[in-house]
Design an enzyme around this catalytic site. Sequence first.
Site, PDB file in Angstrom:
ATOM      1  N   TYR A  17       0.485   5.529   6.290  1.00 40.48           N
ATOM      2  CA  TYR A  17       0.098   6.517   5.291  1.00 40.48           C
ATOM      3  C   TYR A  17       0.145   7.898   5.931  1.00 40.48           C
ATOM      4  O   TYR A  17      -0.774   8.344   6.604  1.00 40.48           O
ATOM      5  CB  TYR A  17      -1.299   6.248   4.741  1.00 40.48           C
ATOM      6  N   PRO A  70      -5.327  -1.123  -8.216  1.00 37.31           N
ATOM      7  CA  PRO A  70      -6.202  -1.877  -9.131  1.00 37.31           C
ATOM      8  C   PRO A  70      -6.454  -1.185 -10.466  1.00 37.31           C
ATOM      9  O   PRO A  70      -6.855  -1.838 -11.428  1.00 37.31           O
ATOM     10  CB  PRO A  70      -7.502  -2.002  -8.336  1.00 37.31           C
TER      11      PRO A  70
END
Length: 291
Positions: A71, A217
């Site tokens: 990341y 999610p």
Amino acid sequence: MSTANDQAIDVAAAGTFDIKDLGTVRRLGFGAMRITGPGIWGEPADREAARAVLRRAVELGVDFIDTADSYGPAVSEEIIAEALHPYPAGLRIATKAGLVRTGPDGWHPLGRPEYLRQQVELSLRRLRVDVIDLFQLHRIDPTVPADDQFGLLKQLQDEGKVRALGLSQVSVDEIKAAQRVFTVATVQNRFNLTDRSSADVLEYATAEGIGFIPWAPVSAGELARPGGPVDTIARDLGATPAQVALAWVLQASPVMLPIPGTGSIPHLEDNLGAATLTLPAAAVAELDAAA
């Protein structure tokens, strides 16, 4: 200083889960992917704003943060350390290795044991810790024998460099293969209202007591359109679509550990508000049938 909004957010209300080899965490955590630049590449637009989001998450009760060496690369881990080190007692930080970057949105598996070992050493340095709480193989590299990758993870655990071990985007058979080498504490697969392709993995994780960390999610796609089922349920319950999507994920299994990520404090607070939202059985049934 606490605010009225603090009192409305109770991360503990989502419950807790005991991660094997690690310990208890609150079930609603924070994913630190989006505190980097566009395409999960380079610096965020405002590094201090990214640090502020992390501090706010912990202030509101989050005790489980998920990141990865890729990341940025490296940027997310560095910002976590800048914002939170020395870490408060009870805060658990998970990281991953096994994907290399070739530019914005470019991700490629690399699981050579010497590379994974190097990345663990670099993550230890960037996070400013002596031991990584949870280390996850970001992808199984199909060009390297899986047992070589699993064996390296076990070695790192035996050496005390990592506490718990996990996998990302794997099948049930791959979990079983890894379990022959080490204790699989978590799996991190994509799972949300509109992508339930890992339902069999969730079922296996639930049966085995393996923490299931769903990435993306909050994604609800067309279900969250105005007048759609997520939007309608949110209005009926006085909640937001993001909270409904996260509450559905949380209620899908007791091993579920969603880690919604954002670079915005208002979005963070909205997401964490899902901890106190319980969907009625009728709403769950409607969403189960909608995808």
